[in-house]
Design a protein around this motif. Structure first.
Motif, mmCIF file in Angstrom:
data_model
loop_
_atom_site.group_PDB
_atom_site.id
_atom_site.type_symbol
_atom_site.label_atom_id
_atom_site.label_comp_id
_atom_site.label_asym_id
_atom_site.label_seq_id
_atom_site.Cartn_x
_atom_site.Cartn_y
_atom_site.Cartn_z
ATOM 1 N N ALA A 83 0.822 -1.209 0.000
ATOM 2 C CA ALA A 83 0.000 0.000 0.000
ATOM 3 C C ALA A 83 0.858 1.262 0.000
ATOM 4 C CB ALA A 83 -0.930 0.002 1.212
ATOM 5 N N ALA A 84 2.042 1.179 0.609
ATOM 6 C CA ALA A 84 2.915 2.353 0.688
ATOM 7 C C ALA A 84 3.861 2.459 -0.503
ATOM 8 C CB ALA A 84 3.731 2.303 1.978
ATOM 9 N N GLY A 85 3.958 1.409 -1.308
ATOM 10 C CA GLY A 85 4.888 1.428 -2.438
ATOM 11 C C GLY A 85 6.319 1.194 -2.007
ATOM 12 N N VAL A 86 6.493 0.379 -0.971
ATOM 13 C CA VAL A 86 7.814 0.064 -0.415
ATOM 14 C C VAL A 86 8.050 -1.434 -0.612
ATOM 15 C CG1 VAL A 86 9.125 -0.016 1.756
ATOM 16 C CG2 VAL A 86 7.604 1.888 1.306
ATOM 17 N N PRO A 87 9.274 -1.878 -0.872
ATOM 18 C CA PRO A 87 9.523 -3.319 -0.972
ATOM 19 C C PRO A 87 9.224 -4.010 0.364
ATOM 20 C CG PRO A 87 11.428 -2.075 -1.760
ATOM 21 C CD PRO A 87 10.474 -1.095 -1.179
ATOM 22 N N PRO A 88 8.464 -5.113 0.353
ATOM 23 C CA PRO A 88 8.159 -5.808 1.606
ATOM 24 C C PRO A 88 9.397 -6.306 2.338
ATOM 25 C CG PRO A 88 6.799 -6.650 -0.178
ATOM 26 C CD PRO A 88 7.779 -5.716 -0.785
ATOM 27 N N GLY A 89 10.447 -6.598 1.599
ATOM 28 C CA GLY A 89 11.680 -7.076 2.218
ATOM 29 C C GLY A 89 12.314 -6.060 3.136
ATOM 30 N N GLU A 90 12.008 -4.784 2.920
ATOM 31 C CA GLU A 90 12.573 -3.752 3.782
ATOM 32 C C GLU A 90 11.982 -3.855 5.192
ATOM 33 O OE1 GLU A 90 13.786 0.921 3.240
ATOM 34 O OE2 GLU A 90 12.696 -0.122 1.683
ATOM 35 N N ILE A 91 10.673 -4.061 5.282
ATOM 36 C CA ILE A 91 10.034 -4.218 6.595
ATOM 37 C C ILE A 91 10.416 -5.560 7.201
ATOM 38 C CG2 ILE A 91 7.834 -4.406 7.812
ATOM 39 C CD1 ILE A 91 6.617 -2.596 5.693
ATOM 40 N N LEU A 92 10.332 -6.617 6.406
ATOM 41 C CA LEU A 92 10.638 -7.958 6.917
ATOM 42 C C LEU A 92 12.100 -8.074 7.349
ATOM 43 C CD1 LEU A 92 8.619 -10.004 4.298
ATOM 44 C CD2 LEU A 92 8.053 -9.680 6.702
ATOM 45 N N GLY A 93 12.996 -7.455 6.606
ATOM 46 C CA GLY A 93 14.408 -7.470 6.973
ATOM 47 C C GLY A 93 14.649 -6.771 8.299
ATOM 48 N N TYR A 94 13.928 -5.681 8.541
ATOM 49 C CA TYR A 94 14.070 -4.961 9.810
ATOM 50 C C TYR A 94 13.485 -5.782 10.964
ATOM 51 C CZ TYR A 94 13.726 -1.284 13.310
ATOM 52 O OH TYR A 94 13.851 -0.553 14.460
ATOM 53 N N LEU A 95 12.332 -6.380 10.747
ATOM 54 C CA LEU A 95 11.693 -7.156 11.811
ATOM 55 C C LEU A 95 12.490 -8.401 12.184
ATOM 56 C CD1 LEU A 95 7.955 -6.941 10.747
ATOM 57 C CD2 LEU A 95 9.040 -5.795 12.677
ATOM 58 N N THR A 96 13.166 -9.004 11.225
ATOM 59 C CA THR A 96 13.951 -10.214 11.492
ATOM 60 C C THR A 96 15.410 -9.914 11.786
ATOM 61 O OG1 THR A 96 14.341 -10.518 9.131
ATOM 62 C CG2 THR A 96 12.455 -11.678 10.093
#
Length: 151
Positions: free
Chosen positions: A111-124
């Motif tokens: 929805a934000a136009g951001v790669p999902p890996g950026e959030i997932l990489g930070y969370l993991t």
């Protein structure tokens, strides 16, 4: 198309040698079965070790790790200034923000136009931070200020 006898012409694949309508002779004689093949011997393993070889266990079950049961050791990074514990606190606050608002990483990122890996990489803990431009986009979709996502 018909051949010279007036019968319809049969199409054959490239590997066919004869007409499929003709009966083929059986390849094996029906009288006796073929002789059994001799079993090959397994080669013996040769080891230079003075210790006797332990018997091999068949495939042992591998332990399964659940996501919430494992945590990486927290280290202090000299270059970060705040240390690893501060990053860990921010990550947990970000995760709490997501769960409180029922945000899923992939849907929120899309929805934000951001790669999902950026959030997932930070969370993991694969990455130590999220780019400021991405944080602004995520905050805009969540309708909060970027600093509110970290507690």
């Amino acid at each position: 198309m018909n051949d010279s006898n007036g019968e319809p012409r049969i199409r054959r694949s490239a590997g066919m040698l004869k007409n499929p309508r003709e009966t083929a002779e059986p390849r094996l004689s029906a009288g006796k079965p073929p002789p059994p093949r001799p079993q090959a011997k397994q080669p013996e393993c040769v080891s230079a070790s003075p210790y006797p070889k332990a018997p091999r266990a068949r495939s042992a079950p591998k332990p399964k790790v659940l996501m919430g049961e494992v945590a990486a050791p927290i280290q202090k990074f000299a270059a970060s200034g705040g240390g690893g514990q501060e990053i860990s606190k921010q990550r947990e606050a970000f995760r709490a923000f997501m769960t409180a608002r029922h945000l899923r990483p992939t849907e929120w990122a899309r929805a934000a136009g951001v790669p999902p890996g950026e959030i997932l990489g930070y969370l993991t803990a694969k990455t130590r931070c999220i780019a400021p431009e991405s944080l602004e986009k995520l905050a805009r979709v969540a309708k909060v200020a970027p600093q509110d996502m970290f507690g």
